[in-house]
Design a protein around this motif. Structure first.
Motif, PDB file in Angstrom:
ATOM      1  N   SER A 179     -16.280 -10.586   8.619  1.00  0.00           N
ATOM      2  CA  SER A 179     -17.198  -9.702   7.900  1.00  0.00           C
ATOM      3  C   SER A 179     -16.629  -8.314   7.651  1.00  0.00           C
ATOM      4  O   SER A 179     -17.270  -7.489   7.020  1.00  0.00           O
ATOM      5  CB  SER A 179     -18.515  -9.586   8.664  1.00  0.00           C
ATOM      6  OG  SER A 179     -18.283  -9.072   9.964  1.00  0.00           O
ATOM      7  N   ASN A 180     -15.430  -8.042   8.091  1.00  0.00           N
ATOM      8  CA  ASN A 180     -14.784  -6.753   7.847  1.00  0.00           C
ATOM      9  C   ASN A 180     -14.303  -6.704   6.403  1.00  0.00           C
ATOM     10  O   ASN A 180     -13.613  -7.608   5.936  1.00  0.00           O
ATOM     11  CB  ASN A 180     -13.619  -6.578   8.814  1.00  0.00           C
ATOM     12  CG  ASN A 180     -12.979  -5.220   8.728  1.00  0.00           C
ATOM     13  OD1 ASN A 180     -12.654  -4.737   7.648  1.00  0.00           O
ATOM     14  ND2 ASN A 180     -12.788  -4.596   9.875  1.00  0.00           N
ATOM     15  N   HIS A 181     -14.628  -5.631   5.683  1.00  0.00           N
ATOM     16  CA  HIS A 181     -14.277  -5.527   4.267  1.00  0.00           C
ATOM     17  C   HIS A 181     -12.774  -5.566   4.025  1.00  0.00           C
ATOM     18  O   HIS A 181     -12.333  -5.877   2.933  1.00  0.00           O
ATOM     19  CB  HIS A 181     -14.883  -4.267   3.654  1.00  0.00           C
ATOM     20  CG  HIS A 181     -14.258  -2.995   4.127  1.00  0.00           C
ATOM     21  ND1 HIS A 181     -14.523  -2.458   5.361  1.00  0.00           N
ATOM     22  CD2 HIS A 181     -13.370  -2.178   3.544  1.00  0.00           C
ATOM     23  CE1 HIS A 181     -13.830  -1.359   5.512  1.00  0.00           C
ATOM     24  NE2 HIS A 181     -13.114  -1.159   4.421  1.00  0.00           N
ATOM     25  N   LEU A 182     -11.973  -5.287   5.030  1.00  0.00           N
ATOM     26  CA  LEU A 182     -10.519  -5.365   4.859  1.00  0.00           C
ATOM     27  C   LEU A 182     -10.077  -6.792   4.557  1.00  0.00           C
ATOM     28  O   LEU A 182      -9.061  -7.016   3.916  1.00  0.00           O
ATOM     29  CB  LEU A 182      -9.803  -4.853   6.109  1.00  0.00           C
ATOM     30  CG  LEU A 182     -10.042  -3.383   6.447  1.00  0.00           C
ATOM     31  CD1 LEU A 182      -9.391  -3.030   7.770  1.00  0.00           C
ATOM     32  CD2 LEU A 182      -9.551  -2.480   5.341  1.00  0.00           C
ATOM     33  N   TYR A 183     -10.863  -7.776   4.996  1.00  0.00           N
ATOM     34  CA  TYR A 183     -10.519  -9.176   4.772  1.00  0.00           C
ATOM     35  C   TYR A 183     -10.968  -9.677   3.409  1.00  0.00           C
ATOM     36  O   TYR A 183     -10.339 -10.536   2.832  1.00  0.00           O
ATOM     37  CB  TYR A 183     -11.143 -10.069   5.848  1.00  0.00           C
ATOM     38  CG  TYR A 183     -10.551  -9.866   7.215  1.00  0.00           C
ATOM     39  CD1 TYR A 183      -9.315 -10.400   7.552  1.00  0.00           C
ATOM     40  CD2 TYR A 183     -11.225  -9.121   8.177  1.00  0.00           C
ATOM     41  CE1 TYR A 183      -8.770 -10.204   8.803  1.00  0.00           C
ATOM     42  CE2 TYR A 183     -10.691  -8.928   9.439  1.00  0.00           C
ATOM     43  CZ  TYR A 183      -9.465  -9.470   9.746  1.00  0.00           C
ATOM     44  OH  TYR A 183      -8.924  -9.270  10.983  1.00  0.00           O
ATOM     45  N   PHE A 184     -12.079  -9.182   2.897  1.00  0.00           N
ATOM     46  CA  PHE A 184     -12.617  -9.784   1.673  1.00  0.00           C
ATOM     47  C   PHE A 184     -12.663  -8.871   0.464  1.00  0.00           C
ATOM     48  O   PHE A 184     -12.905  -9.334  -0.637  1.00  0.00           O
ATOM     49  CB  PHE A 184     -14.017 -10.359   1.907  1.00  0.00           C
ATOM     50  CG  PHE A 184     -15.101  -9.348   2.127  1.00  0.00           C
ATOM     51  CD1 PHE A 184     -15.721  -8.724   1.060  1.00  0.00           C
ATOM     52  CD2 PHE A 184     -15.521  -9.037   3.405  1.00  0.00           C
ATOM     53  CE1 PHE A 184     -16.726  -7.807   1.249  1.00  0.00           C
ATOM     54  CE2 PHE A 184     -16.532  -8.118   3.613  1.00  0.00           C
ATOM     55  CZ  PHE A 184     -17.127  -7.495   2.531  1.00  0.00           C
ATOM     56  N   LYS A 185     -12.393  -7.599   0.612  1.00  0.00           N
ATOM     57  CA  LYS A 185     -12.533  -6.681  -0.524  1.00  0.00           C
ATOM     58  C   LYS A 185     -11.661  -7.083  -1.715  1.00  0.00           C
ATOM     59  O   LYS A 185     -12.096  -7.021  -2.852  1.00  0.00           O
ATOM     60  CB  LYS A 185     -12.212  -5.250  -0.090  1.00  0.00           C
ATOM     61  CG  LYS A 185     -12.660  -4.218  -1.081  1.00  0.00           C
ATOM     62  CD  LYS A 185     -12.554  -2.837  -0.501  1.00  0.00           C
ATOM     63  CE  LYS A 185     -13.205  -1.836  -1.426  1.00  0.00           C
ATOM     64  NZ  LYS A 185     -13.241  -0.520  -0.867  1.00  0.00           N
ATOM     65  N   GLY A 186     -10.465  -7.524  -1.463  1.00  0.00           N
ATOM     66  CA  GLY A 186      -9.574  -7.947  -2.546  1.00  0.00           C
ATOM     67  C   GLY A 186     -10.081  -9.167  -3.277  1.00  0.00           C
ATOM     68  O   GLY A 186      -9.809  -9.359  -4.471  1.00  0.00           O
ATOM     69  N   GLU A 187     -10.839  -9.994  -2.611  1.00  0.00           N
ATOM     70  CA  GLU A 187     -11.359 -11.213  -3.235  1.00  0.00           C
ATOM     71  C   GLU A 187     -12.392 -10.872  -4.301  1.00  0.00           C
ATOM     72  O   GLU A 187     -12.613 -11.647  -5.229  1.00  0.00           O
ATOM     73  CB  GLU A 187     -12.003 -12.130  -2.193  1.00  0.00           C
ATOM     74  CG  GLU A 187     -11.030 -12.621  -1.137  1.00  0.00           C
ATOM     75  CD  GLU A 187      -9.824 -13.322  -1.741  1.00  0.00           C
ATOM     76  OE1 GLU A 187      -9.991 -14.128  -2.663  1.00  0.00           O
ATOM     77  OE2 GLU A 187      -8.700 -13.026  -1.308  1.00  0.00           O
TER      78      GLU A 187
END
Length: 190
Positions: A179-187
């Motif tokens: 749930s950390n935005h560092l993991y999904f922001k690029g998606e």
């Protein structure tokens, strides 16, 4: 200057507290998206509110134009009980405490912020949104890509509908990350 962001974080650093930050991020992002719709003007000294859980009670504005509201009410036992369930009342209570403390020092619309939290609760504490839609007229299909952020994960889902009659054909999970935005922001930009 408008209010653009709201965060709830633990002031102490370390793996345990970083996990806390990740668990409440889905609520922070929901509030942030909603407050931008209201175009809430500030006094020009801040554009975000950061509610910091720690050892002291104080309010300060930093060079990043962030109103840092320090509250000392972190109950580790309630957090441990909350993080393994779908009961988000403790997190919401912390946001409300932070908003109340901020309102003592700055003119912020406490009613609007509490309404946003009430709407979040009424919506089942879900943070879901449509990322994109594609229509393939020659195939008679519509693709809807949605994001779903929870306390434990971000999920990117796809739904295929027939155009006439409008009917769900199939759906599936494209990706699931932390749930950390560092993991999904690029998606979200793909």
């Amino acid at each position: 200057m408008n209010l653009r962001d709201v965060f709830l974080q633990h002031e102490e650093r370390g793996r345990y507290y970083s996990v806390f930050d990740d668990h409440v991020y889905f609520i922070s992002l929901y509030i942030t998206k909603e407050i931008r719709r209201y175009k809430i003007e500030t006094d020009g000294t801040f554009s975000s509110i950061c509610i910091l859980l720690g050892k002291c009670d104080m309010v300060e504005t930093d060079f990043l134009k962030c109103l840092n509201v320090h509250i000392s009410s972190f109950d580790r036992q309630r957090y441990e009980m909350s993080k393994n369930s779908n009961d988000y009342n403790y997190y919401i209570e912390l946001f409300r405490l932070g908003f109340q403390e901020a309102a003592k020092h700055k003119n912020i619309p406490l009613g609007i912020l509490n309404k946003i939290l009430d709407d979040f609760i009424a919506n089942g504490c879900r943070n879901e949104w449509v990322i994109s839609k594609y229509v393939f007229k020659d195939l008679g299909l519509k693709l809807v890509v949605e994001g779903n952020l929870t306390t434990n994960a971000f999920e990117l889902k796809a739904y295929f509908y027939s155009i006439t009659p409008k009917k769900l054909i199939c759906y599936g999970m494209i990706e699931r990350t932390a749930s950390n935005h560092l993991y999904f922001k690029g998606e979200l930009k793909k």
